[in-house]
Scaffold this active site. Structure first.
Site, PDB file in Angstrom:
ATOM      1  N   ARG A 128      -4.712  -7.204   2.950  1.00 50.94           N
ATOM      2  CA  ARG A 128      -4.656  -5.842   3.476  1.00 50.94           C
ATOM      3  C   ARG A 128      -5.898  -5.560   4.315  1.00 50.94           C
ATOM      4  NH1 ARG A 128      -0.844  -3.596  -0.387  1.00 50.94           N
ATOM      5  NH2 ARG A 128       0.979  -3.342   0.915  1.00 50.94           N
ATOM      6  N   GLN A 133      -2.562  -5.699   9.584  1.00 49.76           N
ATOM      7  CA  GLN A 133      -1.678  -4.555   9.289  1.00 49.76           C
ATOM      8  C   GLN A 133      -0.274  -4.734   9.873  1.00 49.76           C
ATOM      9  OE1 GLN A 133      -3.427  -0.767  10.278  1.00 49.76           O
ATOM     10  NE2 GLN A 133      -4.684  -0.771   8.454  1.00 49.76           N
ATOM     11  N   ASP A 136       2.085  -6.886   7.715  1.00 47.81           N
ATOM     12  CA  ASP A 136       2.129  -6.521   6.295  1.00 47.81           C
ATOM     13  C   ASP A 136       3.552  -6.174   5.840  1.00 47.81           C
ATOM     14  OD1 ASP A 136       1.753  -5.444   3.802  1.00 47.81           O
ATOM     15  OD2 ASP A 136       0.071  -4.163   4.372  1.00 47.81           O
ATOM     16  N   SER A 139       3.982  -3.452   3.060  1.00 44.92           N
ATOM     17  CA  SER A 139       3.938  -2.076   3.533  1.00 44.92           C
ATOM     18  C   SER A 139       5.232  -1.690   4.243  1.00 44.92           C
ATOM     19  CB  SER A 139       2.768  -1.853   4.494  1.00 44.92           C
ATOM     20  OG  SER A 139       1.561  -1.897   3.778  1.00 44.92           O
ATOM     21  N   TYR A 236      -5.723  -3.102  -4.710  1.00 43.59           N
ATOM     22  CA  TYR A 236      -4.645  -3.041  -5.701  1.00 43.59           C
ATOM     23  C   TYR A 236      -5.145  -2.483  -7.034  1.00 43.59           C
ATOM     24  CZ  TYR A 236      -1.897  -5.951  -2.571  1.00 43.59           C
ATOM     25  OH  TYR A 236      -1.204  -6.420  -1.494  1.00 43.59           O
TER      26      TYR A 236
HETATM   27  P1  NAD Z   1       1.474  -1.617  -5.253  1.00 45.95           P
HETATM   28  O1  NAD Z   1       2.863  -1.725  -4.743  1.00 45.95           O
HETATM   29  O2  NAD Z   1       0.787  -2.837  -5.732  1.00 45.95           O
HETATM   30  O3  NAD Z   1       1.448  -0.530  -6.454  1.00 45.95           O
HETATM   31  C1  NAD Z   1       1.979   0.754  -6.254  1.00 45.95           C
HETATM   32  C2  NAD Z   1       1.027   1.796  -6.788  1.00 45.95           C
HETATM   33  O4  NAD Z   1       1.066   1.796  -8.204  1.00 45.95           O
HETATM   34  C3  NAD Z   1      -0.439   1.610  -6.402  1.00 45.95           C
HETATM   35  O5  NAD Z   1      -0.901   2.768  -5.743  1.00 45.95           O
HETATM   36  C4  NAD Z   1      -1.128   1.387  -7.733  1.00 45.95           C
HETATM   37  O6  NAD Z   1      -2.444   1.906  -7.753  1.00 45.95           O
HETATM   38  C5  NAD Z   1      -0.210   2.141  -8.664  1.00 45.95           C
HETATM   39  N1  NAD Z   1      -0.362   1.815 -10.086  1.00 45.95           N
HETATM   40  C6  NAD Z   1      -0.563   0.606 -10.660  1.00 45.95           C
HETATM   41  N2  NAD Z   1      -0.669   0.720 -11.989  1.00 45.95           N
HETATM   42  C7  NAD Z   1      -0.511   2.043 -12.275  1.00 45.95           C
HETATM   43  C8  NAD Z   1      -0.510   2.792 -13.488  1.00 45.95           C
HETATM   44  N3  NAD Z   1      -0.704   2.205 -14.646  1.00 45.95           N
HETATM   45  N4  NAD Z   1      -0.332   4.125 -13.405  1.00 45.95           N
HETATM   46  C9  NAD Z   1      -0.144   4.737 -12.217  1.00 45.95           C
HETATM   47  N5  NAD Z   1      -0.132   4.078 -11.037  1.00 45.95           N
HETATM   48  C10 NAD Z   1      -0.316   2.753 -11.077  1.00 45.95           C
HETATM   49  O7  NAD Z   1       0.556  -0.883  -4.190  1.00 45.95           O
HETATM   50  P2  NAD Z   1       0.680  -0.829  -2.615  1.00 45.95           P
HETATM   51  O8  NAD Z   1       1.586   0.249  -2.219  1.00 45.95           O
HETATM   52  O9  NAD Z   1       0.985  -2.206  -2.128  1.00 45.95           O
HETATM   53  O10 NAD Z   1      -0.794  -0.419  -2.223  1.00 45.95           O
HETATM   54  C11 NAD Z   1      -1.905  -1.147  -2.757  1.00 45.95           C
HETATM   55  C12 NAD Z   1      -3.165  -0.828  -2.005  1.00 45.95           C
HETATM   56  O11 NAD Z   1      -3.175  -1.391  -0.711  1.00 45.95           O
HETATM   57  C13 NAD Z   1      -3.451   0.642  -1.819  1.00 45.95           C
HETATM   58  O12 NAD Z   1      -4.825   0.826  -2.037  1.00 45.95           O
HETATM   59  C14 NAD Z   1      -3.103   0.896  -0.388  1.00 45.95           C
HETATM   60  O13 NAD Z   1      -3.785   2.009   0.153  1.00 45.95           O
HETATM   61  C15 NAD Z   1      -3.570  -0.397   0.220  1.00 45.95           C
HETATM   62  N6  NAD Z   1      -2.938  -0.711   1.496  1.00 45.95           N
HETATM   63  C16 NAD Z   1      -3.757  -1.080   2.523  1.00 45.95           C
HETATM   64  C17 NAD Z   1      -3.195  -1.431   3.736  1.00 45.95           C
HETATM   65  C18 NAD Z   1      -4.075  -1.861   4.861  1.00 45.95           C
HETATM   66  O14 NAD Z   1      -5.224  -1.526   4.897  1.00 45.95           O
HETATM   67  N7  NAD Z   1      -3.556  -2.656   5.759  1.00 45.95           N
HETATM   68  C19 NAD Z   1      -1.821  -1.395   3.905  1.00 45.95           C
HETATM   69  C20 NAD Z   1      -1.022  -1.020   2.838  1.00 45.95           C
HETATM   70  C21 NAD Z   1      -1.601  -0.683   1.622  1.00 45.95           C
END
Ligand code: NAD
Length: 384
Positions: A128, A133, A136, A139, A236
Site C-alpha cells: 500500500r 495505488q 491495488d 482497494s 493493516y
Molecule cells: P482490511 O480489509 O484488511 O480490513 C478491513 C478493516 O477492518 C480495517 O480497517 C481494519 O482495521 C479493520 N479491523 C480489523 N480487525 C478489526 C477488529 N477487531 N475490530 C474492528 N475493525 C477491525 O483493510 P483495508 O480496507 O485493506 O485497509 C487496510 C489499510 O490500508 C488501511 O489503513 C487503509 O487506509 C490502507 N490503505 C492504503 C492504501 C494506499 O495508501 N494505497 C490503499 C488502500 C488502503
C-alpha cells in the site's frame, strides 16, 4: 511475448482479467494477446470486442495455456481434482502467472506453482505505497464490495432507508452499523449515508475515526492505549488482546441492539477474521434486521454467518455470500484489468524489452515462486 486471458472456472466468479481497453494497451506495449472464447461474457464483454481490440480468440484452452508467457487471471488456476481441467498442469515451465492467488487461504498450492516451474505473482500482496495505488486490487475490489453490501442488505430489508414524512405517517431512518472501516467499510458508510441511513462505525485503527466522521458517520471505539499500536507498518490491523476484545464486545453489543443493518468488513491479513458479533448480539437485534458479513470467506465476523449462504435466525437475515465484487462483474473486471495493466506496464523497459526488476519493492512483495522455488519470505519452507 504472449499474454493469455482465460475464462474463470471457479464457482461464483464472473470477472475477467482483461478488457478490450487493456488488451489494446498491452498490444501497444508490444505484447501479443490471446483471449479464451467467452472469457468476458459474464462481464458483458463480447468476443468481438476483444477481437476488435487486437486479441486473437481461441476456444482451445490446452494450446492457450501451453503457449502463455504470461497468464492473467482473477482467481488462482484450477489444480488437479479441483474442476474440469488442471489449468496449472497445462502451463509451460517458466511462464508468469499473475492473479489473486489467495496464498494464505491456499498455501499448499504455492509448492505446486514452484514444482510446475511457474513464476507466480499474487496481486493481494501489492504494497500500500503511493506508487502502487493504481495496481491495488484489494482497494478496487473492496470498494465495490462495500457498496454492494449495502444494496444486498436493502434487498432483504423490509423497511425504507431514509426518513420519510408522509401524510400517512413518518418512517424512521434505518440505523446502519459498519464494523471495520477500511476500504470496504468506508464505501459502505458513504453508500448508506447517501441512501439516508443514520450510520455508525467501529475499527481498531484510530486513524479511521477521522475518515468515518468525514463521511458523516458516528465513530464508536474502545478507548484504550492499545489502539496506538493496533496498526502495522503497512496500515493493516493487528489481532487485539483478550481484554480489548472483551471491551469491544460490550461496546458492539450495546450499539448493535439499536441497529437495523450491520455491515461486517473486519479483516486481519493472514488470519481468520475477528469475531465481532456473537449469537447473543444477533438475538438482541429486532426481527427484520440484516447482517451482511463481507468477511464470510475468512470465517466471518459474525458467529452465526454460514459462509456462502443467506440464513434467517429469529427474523434476522445474515448474508454470508462469497465474492461480492463478482456481483458487479462489469465494473469489477474493468478496475481489476486496469490494476493488472498498471502492474505489468513497468515490466516493459525504455527499449520496449520485457524485463522484470525482481528487486523492485512491488515485485518483490508479490512474487511467491520463481525458478522452481518458493521465494516469498512468508511461505518459504524453513530449513531443518
Ligand atoms: P482490511 O480489509 O484488511 O480490513 C478491513 C478493516 O477492518 C480495517 O480497517 C481494519 O482495521 C479493520 N479491523 C480489523 N480487525 C478489526 C477488529 N477487531 N475490530 C474492528 N475493525 C477491525 O483493510 P483495508 O480496507 O485493506 O485497509 C487496510 C489499510 O490500508 C488501511 O489503513 C487503509 O487506509 C490502507 N490503505 C492504503 C492504501 C494506499 O495508501 N494505497 C490503499 C488502500 C488502503
Amino acid at each position: 511475448m504472449k499474454i493469455v486471458i482465460t475464462k474463470e472456472r471457479r464457482a461464483h466468479e464472473r470477472r475477467v482479467a482483461a478488457t478490450p481497453d487493456t488488451v489494446k494497451k498491452f498490444i501497444a506495449l508490444g505484447f501479443d494477446v490471446a483471449v479464451e472464447q467467452d472469457a468476458g461474457i459474464n462481464s458483458r464483454i463480447s468476443n468481438q470486442a476483444y477481437q476488435d481490440a487486437g486479441a486473437t480468440i481461441s476456444a482451445d484452452i490446452v494450446s492457450l495455456l501451453g503457449s502463455a508467457d504470461i497468464l492473467l487471471k482473477v482467481q488462482r488456476p484450477l489444480l488437479a481434482g479441483e474442476g474440469e481441467i488442471n489449468e496449472l498442469a497445462l502451463m509451460k515451465r517458466g511462464a508468469l502467472l499473475i492473479a489473486m492467488l489467495s496464498p494464505y487461504a491456499e498455501p499448499s498450492a504455492i509448492q505446486q506453482y514452484a514444482d510446475a516451474g511457474i513464476t507466480a505473482l499474487t496481486l493481494e500482496f501489492v504494497p500500500r505505497i503511493t506508487r502502487a495505488q493504481s495496481m491495488d486490487v484489494l482497494s478496487s475490489q473492496s470498494n465495490l464490495a462495500g457498496y454492494r453490501a449495502v444494496l444486498e442488505a436493502i434487498n432483504v430489508y423490509d423497511r425504507a432507508m431514509p426518513m420519510m414524512m408522509t401524510a400517512a405517517g413518518t418512517i424512521a431512518p434505518a440505523r446502519v452499523m459498519v464494523l471495520g472501516a477500511g476500504v470496504a467499510g468506508l464505501q459502505a458508510i458513504a453508500t448508506a449515508k447517501r441512501l439516508g441511513a443514520i450510520v455508525s462505525a467501529t475499527d481498531v485503527r484510530a486513524a479511521s475515526k477521522e475518515q468515518v466522521e468525514s463521511l458523516g458517520g458516528k465513530f464508536v471505539m474502545v478507548e484504550s492505549d492499545e489502539v496506538k499500536n493496533a496498526e502495522t507498518a503497512g496500515g493493516y490491523a493487528k489481532e487485539m488482546s483478550d481484554d480489548y476484545k472483551r471491551r469491544q464486545a460490550e461496546l458492539v453489543a450495546e450499539t448493535l441492539k439499536k441497529q437495523d443493518i450491520a455491515i461486517c468488513t473486519a479483516l486481519i491479513p493472514g488470519r481468520k477474521a475477528p469475531t465481532l458479533i456473537n449469537d447473543e448480539m444477533v438475538h438482541s437485534m429486532r426481527p427484520g434486521s440484516v447482517i451482511v458479513d463481507l468477511a464470510a470467506e475468512q470465517g466471518g465476523n459474525c458467529t452465526l454467518t454460514k459462509p456462502g449462504e443467506v440464513v434467517e435466525i429469529n427474523g434476522v437475515t445474515i448474508i454470508g455470500l462469497f465474492n461480492i465484487p463478482s456481483r458487479l462483474s462489469a465494473d469489477a473486471s474493468a478496475l481489476y484489468a486496469k490494476n493488472i495493466l498498471n502492474f505489468v506496464t513497468p515490466m516493459i523497459d525504455a527499449d520496449k524489452q520485457f524485463t522484470v526488476n525482481w528487486q523492485d519493492e512491488i515485485i518483490a512483495a508479490t512474487v511467491l515462486t520463481r525458478d522452481g522455488n518458493i521465494v516469498h519470505p512468508n511461505f518459504k519452507p524453513t530449513s531443518a
